[in-house]
Design an enzyme around this catalytic site. Structure first.
Site, PDB file in Angstrom:
ATOM      1  N   LYS A  71    -114.762  17.211 -48.333  1.00 15.59           N
ATOM      2  CA  LYS A  71    -114.951  18.218 -47.273  1.00 15.59           C
ATOM      3  C   LYS A  71    -116.136  17.928 -46.349  1.00 15.59           C
ATOM      4  O   LYS A  71    -116.067  18.188 -45.153  1.00 15.59           O
ATOM      5  CB  LYS A  71    -115.067  19.613 -47.882  1.00 15.59           C
ATOM      6  N   ASP A 107    -110.804  27.810 -44.867  1.00  8.62           N
ATOM      7  CA  ASP A 107    -111.137  28.571 -46.090  1.00  8.62           C
ATOM      8  C   ASP A 107    -111.713  29.935 -45.707  1.00  8.62           C
ATOM      9  O   ASP A 107    -111.534  30.913 -46.429  1.00  8.62           O
ATOM     10  CB  ASP A 107    -112.168  27.812 -46.937  1.00  8.62           C
TER      11      ASP A 107
END
Ligand code: ATR
Length: 284
Positions: A71, A107
């Protein structure tokens, strides 16, 4: 479902990636919308990630989801970032478009969606305790500021990381944010949310970072872990009378903007989809 030589492609890069439910999830929507498309798992080691991101657009991929451990690397490789990616320093979705690499952090939308599904559209006036201060916690804390939480307490095993996380988001909107070394039962929060891996299948579970006195019977407990769906944390909260929100909602909602960006259709999170995903979680 068959695909042609013109199929639109996307996938998830991670190491390991075999546990991911994203291929099942995106596959459901691809079938539902009868798209000529495929979403595939891509086991990509850390050292191969940059080369993968360089190559996939040339192979016709529309984009990628990225998971552990990529990420932060995805953030660095993106040539532009959405607001959530900028705020969190992490990217879970890449969109390849005309030579550009757009980094998104969906997210954050996932966390907001999981609260919306539970009927919570604002946390104004509420105090929230966040357990954990890793990458997932950054998305959660940013989402909580977007939901206008009044106070966020961050509790983490490594106190310095809790302080760094609090500093990162201090001064956003009207939300007060502070790191705490212990959850004071006298000010037990309206909402408790677990962002640590404690409770996850195969993870280290001891010692648990929470105590039963942290829970309030009129409170809300939320866990972003969804394997198992009913974590010990949620179980304890329910036993204390709190309302529990499981982590499946976050998984489903983070996928919506990614699917829309790659395939041009905004898919729906429905009870039928939740049931379909739950079948894959049975036995955890
Ligand atoms: P992620 O990207 O999933 O958030 P991470 O960045 O490795 O993963 O963060 C994991 C979080 O879970 C951290 O807050 C970690 O605490 P430390 O900062 O002290 O490492 C927390 N965590 C993991 N195992 C834990 C345990 N057994 N007890 C308490 N906290 C734990």
């Amino acid at each position: 479902m068959s695909i042609t030589g013109h199929a639109k492609l996307a996938g998830i890069a991670g190491w390991p990636v075999g546990h991911s439910l994203s291929p099942r999830l995106h596959g459901y929507w691809i079938a539902e919308h009868k798209l000529d498309a495929a979403y595939v798992p891509l086991p990509v080691r850390r050292e191969d990630f940059a080369a993968t991101v360089a190559l996939l657009p040339k192979l016709g991929f529309r984009g990628l989801n990225v998971t552990i451990p990529h990420k932060e690397a995805a953030f660095a490789l993106a040539t532009e970032h959405d607001e959530a990616a900028k705020a969190t320093g992490a990217v879970n979705t890449l969109v390849f478009e005309d030579g550009r690499i757009i980094g998104k952090n969906t997210d954050v939308i996932g966390v907001i969606g999981m609260f919306h599904d539970a009927g919570i559209t604002t946390l104004a006036g509420k105090t929230v305790t966040v357990y954990g201060a890793g990458g997932a916690a950054r998305a959660v804390v940013f989402a909580l500021t977007q939901l206008h939480a009044s106070q966020i307490w961050i509790s983490n095993r490594t106190q310095s990381k809790a302080e760094e996380l609090a500093d990162r988001f201090k001064g956003r909107g009207n939300t007060q944010i502070a790191a705490i070394s212990d959850v004071d039962p006298l000010r037990a929060s309206d909402v408790l949310i677990n962002t640590t891996s404690v409770g996850m299948v195969g993870a280290d579970h001891t010692p648990e970072p929470w105590r039963s006195s942290d829970f309030r019977k009129d409170g809300i407990v939320a866990d972003i872990v969804y394997r198992p769906l009913e974590t010990q944390f949620l179980h304890m909260g329910r036993a204390m009378g709190a309302k529990a929100i499981d982590g499946l909602g976050m998984l489903l909602h983070q996928a919506v903007p990614a699917f829309a960006a790659w395939f041009g259709i905004e898919p729906k999170v429905t009870p039928a989809l939740r049931t379909y995903m739950l079948e894959a979680l049975k036995g955890d």
